[in-house]
Write an enzyme that holds these catalytic residues in place. Structure first.
Site, PDB file in Angstrom:
ATOM      1  N   LYS A  87       0.862  -1.190   0.000  1.00  0.00           N
ATOM      2  CA  LYS A  87       0.000   0.000   0.000  1.00  0.00           C
ATOM      3  C   LYS A  87       0.887   1.225   0.000  1.00  0.00           C
ATOM      4  O   LYS A  87       2.023   1.171   0.487  1.00  0.00           O
ATOM      5  CB  LYS A  87      -0.893   0.030   1.250  1.00  0.00           C
ATOM      6  CG  LYS A  87      -2.130   0.888   1.098  1.00  0.00           C
ATOM      7  CD  LYS A  87      -3.225   0.124   0.362  1.00  0.00           C
ATOM      8  CE  LYS A  87      -4.513   0.886   0.296  1.00  0.00           C
ATOM      9  NZ  LYS A  87      -5.619   0.011  -0.111  1.00  0.00           N
TER      10      LYS A  87
HETATM   11  N1  GLU Z   1      -7.411   0.059  -3.517  1.00  0.00           N
HETATM   12  C1  GLU Z   1      -8.107  -1.176  -3.745  1.00  0.00           C
HETATM   13  C2  GLU Z   1      -8.141  -2.004  -2.481  1.00  0.00           C
HETATM   14  O1  GLU Z   1      -7.960  -1.504  -1.393  1.00  0.00           O
HETATM   15  C3  GLU Z   1      -7.544  -1.933  -4.943  1.00  0.00           C
HETATM   16  C4  GLU Z   1      -6.100  -2.324  -4.831  1.00  0.00           C
HETATM   17  C5  GLU Z   1      -5.524  -2.911  -6.114  1.00  0.00           C
HETATM   18  O2  GLU Z   1      -6.232  -3.065  -7.088  1.00  0.00           O
HETATM   19  O3  GLU Z   1      -4.316  -3.189  -6.112  1.00  0.00           O
HETATM   20  O4  GLU Z   1      -8.410  -3.172  -2.518  1.00  0.00           O
END
Ligand code: GLU
Length: 421
Positions: A111
């Site tokens: 993240k």
């Molecule tokens: N931001 C989204 C989540 O929290 C998608 C993350 C992604 O596609 O890598 O799942």
């Protein structure tokens, strides 16, 4: 850092550890592996200097965290928000480790975030911030290393700047290094509504398990953004009455069901659900008390705290946001017999579509939208069945079961690979 012993609220990382520790106990995984999962693999903190439009230099702080990459390269979004900090990004990265495991995707958890208020930035400032942040975290990125995607306050446009910056740096095409891209630069059809689609699959499964009727059922949605917006349409077309919707500035209520198209038009013009003439005005905090079968928190973390849990009037919560329910609220909801489909299952539709996009980019192929939609539905249904089955077998809540499924899968991968050297 919050100190629970001093009576301070637990933060997002505390919540992850509490749930991880519970899952470790529940599943009996190797204590060495449990210890490993309690610490992120790597945390990169970067300064992001940005020349502002008025000529002065602002220095923002950003992070990119890899929590665990045993099951595959790091995967996870990037958020721009004033509340971002290292512990929150680490918690969200751990959430991605668990989410990709529950969804059966060959990824680990990552993240990123920049602490900033994107609403106060001009388009030029936003682009410069994105590009400089990308350069600073570039050593961690790559198709087999870490693949970012959109999250809170980021979108396809931001991903395109990230892609372009990375491509300038590396001197090669980097379409496989980022997902949630616009279609014009190798994105996939069906990415934008994927999280909402997954939420609907989970709501359907929960209603079926609990013997509730989706058609004619009432839904309350907190948030009308990238996830809550498309979701309101999906719920209405599935036959539900969406009786209340809120955003940061206001909320609207209509016992007969809100018209999502009219509300979307209003929001496009006014920038908020407040002032919508197709419903009655209520306070955003009052939506929790609106009687409904389904409640979907689709905004920020921590919205559903102990106070809200005590007065929530819905039967089922499906977590579209990441971390909307606090661990203490979990206990209250469980005592009250309210079922919670947890974020690591419920909002996995987004990262599942990201996986499909990554796979298409690697193959140099474009799937038709119906192919993606069918595979997405199938994948979410399988994940949902796994979690409900584990909950029944262990006789625990869906959150504890989802954590158990995820932790076992990650632990099996760590055990199989062993610890280097
Ligand atoms: N931001 C989204 C989540 O929290 C998608 C993350 C992604 O596609 O890598 O799942």
């Amino acid at each position: 850092m919050a100190d629970p012993a001093a009576g301070e609220a637990k933060d997002a990382w505390d919540a992850v550890l509490e749930r991880l520790d519970d899952a470790a106990k529940l599943t009996g995984i190797d204590p060495d592996i449990h210890r490993k999962l309690r610490i992120p693999k790597r945390v990169l903190e970067v300064a992001v200097p940005v020349r502002m439009d008025d000529g002065h230099l602002e220095v923002f702080t950003g992070w990119r965290v890899h929590h665990d990459t045993t099951r595959g390269p790091g995967k996870g979004g990037i958020r721009f928000h004033p509340g971002v900090n290292a512990r929150e990004v680490s918690a969200l990265a751990a959430g991605m480790t668990l989410k990709t495991a529950v969804a059966g995707l060959p990824f680990g958890g990552a993240k990123g975030g920049v602490r900033c208020d994107p609403r106060a930035l001009s388009l030029g400032e936003l682009e410069r911030l994105t590009r400089r942040y990308t350069v600073e975290i570039a050593p961690l990125l790559g198709p087999d290393l870490d693949i970012p995607a959109p999250d809170v306050n980021t979108d396809g446009r931001v991903m395109a700047w990230l892609l372009d910056t990375l491509s300038m740096l590396k001197g090669t095409d980097v379409a496989t290094s980022v997902t949630g891209k616009p279609l014009s630069v190798g994105g996939t059809k069906g990415h934008s509504g994927a999280t909402s689609t997954g939420v609907l699959v989970c709501a359907r499964a929960a209603f079926k398990e609990l013997g509730l009727d989706l058609v004619g059922g009432r839904a309350v949605v907190q948030g009308f953004g990238k996830v809550g917006g498309p979701l309101a349409f999906l719920l209405a077309s599935a036959g539900m009455r969406v009786v209340a919707i809120s955003d940061v500035d206001g909320a609207t209520y209509n016992q007969g069901g809100l018209d999502p198209a009219a509300l979307a038009d209003h929001v496009a013009a006014a920038g908020t659900v407040a002032g919508f003439d197709g419903g009655d005005v209520i306070k955003p905090d009052e939506i929790w008390e609106v009687p409904a079968e389904l409640c979907v928190p689709a905004a920020l973390a921590g919205a559903l705290d102990v106070g809200v849990a005590g007065r929530l009037a819905a039967r089922v919560v499906v977590e579209a946001a990441n971390g909307p329910t606090t661990p203490d609220a979990d206990h209250v909801l469980e005592d009250r017999g309210i079922h919670v489909v947890p974020d690591i299952l419920a909002n996995a539709g987004g990262v599942t579509a990201s996986y499909f996009e990554w796979a298409q980019s690697r193959q140099g192929m474009q799937w038709e939208e119906d192919v993606l939609a069918a595979r997405l539905r199938r994948s979410m249904e399988v994940a949902s069945v796994d979690v409900w089955a584990r909950a029944a077998q262990l006789e625990v809540s869906l959150r504890r079961a989802a954590f158990a499924v995820a932790v076992e899968r990650v632990a099996a991968a760590i055990a199989a690979r062993g610890i280097f050297p």
